[in-house]
Design a protein around this motif. Structure first.
Motif, PDB file in Angstrom:
ATOM      1  N   SER A  56       1.034  -1.209   0.119  1.00  0.00           N
ATOM      2  CA  SER A  56      -0.008  -0.058   0.171  1.00  0.00           C
ATOM      3  C   SER A  56       1.019   1.251   0.048  1.00  0.00           C
ATOM      4  O   SER A  56       1.535   1.634   0.985  1.00  0.00           O
ATOM      5  CB  SER A  56      -0.740  -0.067   1.173  1.00  0.00           C
ATOM      6  OG  SER A  56      -1.780   1.106   1.219  1.00  0.00           O
ATOM      7  N   LEU A  57       1.055   1.849  -1.197  1.00  0.00           N
ATOM      8  CA  LEU A  57       2.240   2.822  -1.332  1.00  0.00           C
ATOM      9  C   LEU A  57       1.455   4.027  -2.031  1.00  0.00           C
ATOM     10  O   LEU A  57       0.639   3.956  -2.915  1.00  0.00           O
ATOM     11  CB  LEU A  57       3.160   2.291  -2.233  1.00  0.00           C
ATOM     12  CG  LEU A  57       3.830   1.148  -1.714  1.00  0.00           C
ATOM     13  CD1 LEU A  57       4.965   0.656  -2.940  1.00  0.00           C
ATOM     14  CD2 LEU A  57       4.871   1.336  -0.352  1.00  0.00           C
ATOM     15  N   THR A  58       1.719   5.072  -1.375  1.00  0.00           N
ATOM     16  CA  THR A  58       1.802   6.627  -2.143  1.00  0.00           C
ATOM     17  C   THR A  58       2.760   6.968  -2.793  1.00  0.00           C
ATOM     18  O   THR A  58       3.953   6.966  -2.250  1.00  0.00           O
ATOM     19  CB  THR A  58       1.061   7.539  -1.111  1.00  0.00           C
ATOM     20  OG1 THR A  58      -0.106   7.312  -0.668  1.00  0.00           O
ATOM     21  CG2 THR A  58       0.915   9.044  -1.798  1.00  0.00           C
ATOM     22  N   VAL A  59       2.777   7.101  -4.248  1.00  0.00           N
ATOM     23  CA  VAL A  59       4.130   7.431  -4.985  1.00  0.00           C
ATOM     24  C   VAL A  59       3.725   8.738  -5.631  1.00  0.00           C
ATOM     25  O   VAL A  59       2.822   8.848  -6.285  1.00  0.00           O
ATOM     26  CB  VAL A  59       4.398   6.463  -5.786  1.00  0.00           C
ATOM     27  CG1 VAL A  59       5.530   6.679  -6.490  1.00  0.00           C
ATOM     28  CG2 VAL A  59       4.224   5.029  -5.178  1.00  0.00           C
ATOM     29  N   THR A  60       4.611   9.648  -5.523  1.00  0.00           N
ATOM     30  CA  THR A  60       4.323  11.113  -6.205  1.00  0.00           C
ATOM     31  C   THR A  60       4.930  11.264  -7.478  1.00  0.00           C
ATOM     32  O   THR A  60       6.006  10.475  -7.728  1.00  0.00           O
ATOM     33  CB  THR A  60       4.904  12.365  -5.260  1.00  0.00           C
ATOM     34  OG1 THR A  60       6.281  12.205  -4.993  1.00  0.00           O
ATOM     35  CG2 THR A  60       4.397  12.027  -3.831  1.00  0.00           C
ATOM     36  N   ALA A  73       1.665  12.074   3.152  1.00  0.00           N
ATOM     37  CA  ALA A  73       2.724  11.139   3.119  1.00  0.00           C
ATOM     38  C   ALA A  73       4.304  11.915   2.967  1.00  0.00           C
ATOM     39  O   ALA A  73       5.217  11.416   3.445  1.00  0.00           O
ATOM     40  CB  ALA A  73       2.658  10.728   1.374  1.00  0.00           C
ATOM     41  N   TYR A  74       4.149  13.211   2.529  1.00  0.00           N
ATOM     42  CA  TYR A  74       5.314  13.891   2.684  1.00  0.00           C
ATOM     43  C   TYR A  74       5.701  14.386   4.014  1.00  0.00           C
ATOM     44  O   TYR A  74       6.696  14.490   4.461  1.00  0.00           O
ATOM     45  CB  TYR A  74       5.128  15.321   1.791  1.00  0.00           C
ATOM     46  CG  TYR A  74       5.256  15.105   0.375  1.00  0.00           C
ATOM     47  CD1 TYR A  74       6.862  15.000   0.103  1.00  0.00           C
ATOM     48  CD2 TYR A  74       4.593  15.297  -0.490  1.00  0.00           C
ATOM     49  CE1 TYR A  74       7.008  14.939  -1.102  1.00  0.00           C
ATOM     50  CE2 TYR A  74       4.733  15.156  -2.093  1.00  0.00           C
ATOM     51  CZ  TYR A  74       6.196  14.771  -2.383  1.00  0.00           C
ATOM     52  OH  TYR A  74       6.469  14.582  -3.552  1.00  0.00           O
ATOM     53  N   ASP A  75       4.703  14.632   4.766  1.00  0.00           N
ATOM     54  CA  ASP A  75       4.824  14.840   6.406  1.00  0.00           C
ATOM     55  C   ASP A  75       5.628  13.436   6.875  1.00  0.00           C
ATOM     56  O   ASP A  75       6.601  13.686   7.719  1.00  0.00           O
ATOM     57  CB  ASP A  75       3.485  14.990   7.220  1.00  0.00           C
ATOM     58  CG  ASP A  75       3.030  16.493   6.907  1.00  0.00           C
ATOM     59  OD1 ASP A  75       3.778  17.251   6.450  1.00  0.00           O
ATOM     60  OD2 ASP A  75       1.878  16.787   7.182  1.00  0.00           O
ATOM     61  N   THR A  76       5.056  12.216   6.669  1.00  0.00           N
ATOM     62  CA  THR A  76       5.858  11.176   7.087  1.00  0.00           C
ATOM     63  C   THR A  76       7.248  10.947   6.546  1.00  0.00           C
ATOM     64  O   THR A  76       8.297  10.856   7.319  1.00  0.00           O
ATOM     65  CB  THR A  76       5.022   9.946   6.422  1.00  0.00           C
ATOM     66  OG1 THR A  76       3.791   9.982   6.967  1.00  0.00           O
ATOM     67  CG2 THR A  76       5.642   8.563   6.921  1.00  0.00           C
ATOM     68  N   LEU A  77       7.326  11.315   5.303  1.00  0.00           N
ATOM     69  CA  LEU A  77       8.867  11.441   4.795  1.00  0.00           C
ATOM     70  C   LEU A  77       9.877  12.384   5.602  1.00  0.00           C
ATOM     71  O   LEU A  77      11.095  12.095   5.736  1.00  0.00           O
ATOM     72  CB  LEU A  77       8.972  11.580   3.211  1.00  0.00           C
ATOM     73  CG  LEU A  77       8.071  10.628   2.483  1.00  0.00           C
ATOM     74  CD1 LEU A  77       8.185  11.022   1.089  1.00  0.00           C
ATOM     75  CD2 LEU A  77       8.988   9.362   2.372  1.00  0.00           C
ATOM     76  N   GLU A 137      -6.527  12.133  -2.637  1.00  0.00           N
ATOM     77  CA  GLU A 137      -6.845  13.662  -2.346  1.00  0.00           C
ATOM     78  C   GLU A 137      -5.474  14.359  -1.756  1.00  0.00           C
ATOM     79  O   GLU A 137      -4.492  13.802  -1.301  1.00  0.00           O
ATOM     80  CB  GLU A 137      -7.663  13.808  -1.154  1.00  0.00           C
ATOM     81  CG  GLU A 137      -9.009  13.055  -1.517  1.00  0.00           C
ATOM     82  CD  GLU A 137      -9.959  13.744  -2.502  1.00  0.00           C
ATOM     83  OE1 GLU A 137      -9.673  15.042  -2.595  1.00  0.00           O
ATOM     84  OE2 GLU A 137     -10.807  13.160  -3.073  1.00  0.00           O
ATOM     85  N   GLU A 138      -5.459  15.755  -1.653  1.00  0.00           N
ATOM     86  CA  GLU A 138      -4.457  16.560  -1.472  1.00  0.00           C
ATOM     87  C   GLU A 138      -3.946  16.025  -0.134  1.00  0.00           C
ATOM     88  O   GLU A 138      -2.761  16.185   0.387  1.00  0.00           O
ATOM     89  CB  GLU A 138      -4.810  17.954  -1.518  1.00  0.00           C
ATOM     90  CG  GLU A 138      -3.689  18.905  -1.058  1.00  0.00           C
ATOM     91  CD  GLU A 138      -4.099  20.511  -1.331  1.00  0.00           C
ATOM     92  OE1 GLU A 138      -3.565  21.240  -0.555  1.00  0.00           O
ATOM     93  OE2 GLU A 138      -4.398  20.775  -2.505  1.00  0.00           O
ATOM     94  N   GLU A 139      -4.964  15.856   1.005  1.00  0.00           N
ATOM     95  CA  GLU A 139      -4.445  15.523   2.319  1.00  0.00           C
ATOM     96  C   GLU A 139      -3.734  14.289   2.461  1.00  0.00           C
ATOM     97  O   GLU A 139      -2.637  14.285   3.251  1.00  0.00           O
ATOM     98  CB  GLU A 139      -5.829  15.696   3.354  1.00  0.00           C
ATOM     99  CG  GLU A 139      -5.364  15.433   4.611  1.00  0.00           C
ATOM    100  CD  GLU A 139      -4.782  16.544   5.348  1.00  0.00           C
ATOM    101  OE1 GLU A 139      -4.026  16.349   6.103  1.00  0.00           O
ATOM    102  OE2 GLU A 139      -4.837  17.564   4.774  1.00  0.00           O
ATOM    103  N   VAL A 154       7.963   8.203  -2.081  1.00  0.00           N
ATOM    104  CA  VAL A 154       7.280   6.917  -1.692  1.00  0.00           C
ATOM    105  C   VAL A 154       7.173   7.008  -0.152  1.00  0.00           C
ATOM    106  O   VAL A 154       8.163   7.189   0.494  1.00  0.00           O
ATOM    107  CB  VAL A 154       8.058   5.803  -2.224  1.00  0.00           C
ATOM    108  CG1 VAL A 154       7.204   4.483  -2.000  1.00  0.00           C
ATOM    109  CG2 VAL A 154       8.078   5.725  -3.709  1.00  0.00           C
ATOM    110  N   SER A 155       5.830   6.634   0.385  1.00  0.00           N
ATOM    111  CA  SER A 155       5.724   6.470   1.461  1.00  0.00           C
ATOM    112  C   SER A 155       4.507   5.452   1.697  1.00  0.00           C
ATOM    113  O   SER A 155       3.508   5.616   0.990  1.00  0.00           O
ATOM    114  CB  SER A 155       5.156   7.548   2.199  1.00  0.00           C
ATOM    115  OG  SER A 155       4.756   7.628   3.716  1.00  0.00           O
ATOM    116  N   GLY A 156       4.490   4.257   2.369  1.00  0.00           N
ATOM    117  CA  GLY A 156       3.563   3.489   2.707  1.00  0.00           C
ATOM    118  C   GLY A 156       4.064   2.207   3.140  1.00  0.00           C
ATOM    119  O   GLY A 156       5.222   2.203   4.033  1.00  0.00           O
ATOM    120  N   THR A 157       3.405   1.010   3.215  1.00  0.00           N
ATOM    121  CA  THR A 157       3.941  -0.260   3.895  1.00  0.00           C
ATOM    122  C   THR A 157       3.908  -1.276   2.720  1.00  0.00           C
ATOM    123  O   THR A 157       3.327  -1.399   1.724  1.00  0.00           O
ATOM    124  CB  THR A 157       2.681  -0.916   4.832  1.00  0.00           C
ATOM    125  OG1 THR A 157       1.626  -0.810   4.184  1.00  0.00           O
ATOM    126  CG2 THR A 157       2.750   0.407   5.796  1.00  0.00           C
TER     127      THR A 157
END
Length: 400
Positions: free
Chosen positions: A92-96, A249-253, A242-244, A101-104
């Motif tokens: 489960s990954l958010t990729v910009t 994701a970026y906050d986690t990184l 969504e933008e949030e 990349v942030s996820g599991t």
């Protein structure tokens, strides 16, 4: 003046240093994964629409890939395996669009956090995860609970190389069929088009029937980067976050890069001491520990460089214990020298006295150090601003 003489390493009597070897098991220990549903086309068949009317695949796929490639980020959820015989990972990954990349990733019962930015890929996983990996380094016992820098091959794939919106669009574009039809189906109750890519049943995608067409699912035998020869087996569902979600994701990184990467390790190259360590002492109490670190990966095909660190301890019962450290950059296939010095600062004496000292040295790695860590934080922040600006522009365009 008092003098200090050293214990030099002799054959069979090496200077003591810490090396930890961790047992590992290939594959997924203690569990089995049914691959039948993972095969492209496997699993439960989607219900076909009544009286389906296929349309030309080309315009539908082109529209979906254009929409995908212009996006600011994607959320990918599903299954990835490095090859047919490799363990299946649930991801489960958010990729910009910037390759952040942030996820599991979950392998068997072991879940790992995944982060990537500026081409640097890290995993944070429990001990059980690392016991299943073919990685042995002097500091492997420090991997659990720490961010560890890895290669895409070690993870099973490199998310930033294939799952950014632009890279994914390009990779699927290379699999676009010559002609063919977009067949109406139902996917999770929604009207969609199924399009068979090159390779037929082995490679296919589902896109929304509603315009603008959007990629919803793919099943690809080898999802190779544009121009690449190979890639992971994938069965993934896609959505546009969504933008949030992008901000999260970026906050986690950013948080990980600022607060946790200073203790990160590096598994990309297997490292070890090359030959003996030396402990040299001078009159007056100055002692230097010297060592050479080597790439012990053999024929693994490792490349790049890793930061290696020596933490040395020098000890005498009367003078006490002193420590020093040194870091160096070790290139794949090469060697790197490390050296550090302690000083007992003994005063001159009319009756010189000799002291026997001993020492040891611990070898470890660091995933990122010093200025490189600060640079990574700045890169993440710049990427966040650009991605969010693109996300805002895309949202305004959709509204229009």
């Amino acid at each position: 003046m008092a003098s200090v003489h050293s214990h030099r390493r002799r054959p069979g009597k090496p200077l003591r240093f810490a090396v930890v070897a961790v047992a590992f098991a290939a594959g997924t220990a203690g569990c089995s994964i049914d691959l039948s549903d993972f095969r492209p086309g496997g699993g439960e068949e989607e219900e076909a629409s009544p009286s389906p009317t296929p349309v030309d695949a080309g315009p539908v796929l082109d529209s979906a890939l254009e929409q995908l490639g212009s996006g600011a980020a994607t959320v990918s959820q599903g299954q990835v395996a490095a090859s047919e015989d490799s363990p299946v990972n649930q991801v489960s990954l958010t990729v910009t669009d910037a390759g952040a990349v942030s996820g599991t990733l979950q392998q068997g019962e072991n879940e790992a956090e995944v982060m990537e930015a500026d081409g640097k890929l890290f995993v944070n996983a429990p001990e059980e995860y690392w016991l299943d990996q073919e990685i042995v380094n002097p500091d492997t016992d420090k991997y659990a609970g720490n961010w560890v820098r890895v290669t895409g091959d070690q993870l099973g794939f490199d998310p930033a190389s294939v799952l950014t919106p632009e890279q994914l669009s390009a990779a699927l574009g290379e699999l676009a069929p010559d002609g063919g039809e977009a067949v109406p189906e139902k996917l999770d109750g929604d009207n969609v088009y199924r399009i068979d890519l090159k390779g037929g049943d082995e490679n296919r995608v589902w896109v929304s029937e509603e315009e603008p067409h959007r990629l919803l699912r793919l099943e690809v035998e080898e999802l190779a980067p544009e121009g690449g020869d190979s890639g992971p087996r994938t069965r993934l569902d896609f959505s546009e976050p969504e933008e949030e979600k992008v901000r999260e994701a970026y906050d986690t990184l950013t948080s990980a890069a600022e607060d946790s990467l200073d203790s990160s390790r590096d598994a990309r190259i297997e490292v070890n001491w090359d030959g003996e360590l030396d402990l040299d002492c001078e009159v007056g109490g100055k002692c230097t520990v010297n060592g050479t670190v080597t790439d012990a990966s053999g024929d693994s095909g490792a490349d790049g460089s890793v930061a290696v660190r020596m933490d040395a301890t020098v000890n005498n019962d009367e003078l006490g214990e002193k420590t020093c450290k040194d870091t160096a950059s070790l290139d794949a296939g090469g060697n790197a020298d490390v050296s550090c010095t302690i000083d007992y600062d003994l005063s001159p004496s009319a009756n010189p006295q000799e002291y026997s000292v001993s020492g040891d040295a611990l070898l470890s790695t660091r995933g990122i150090t010093g200025d490189a860590q600060d640079k990574l934080v700045n890169t993440i922040e710049d990427s966040r601003d650009a991605t969010l600006e693109k996300s805002d522009s895309s949202g305004d365009s959709d509204k229009g």
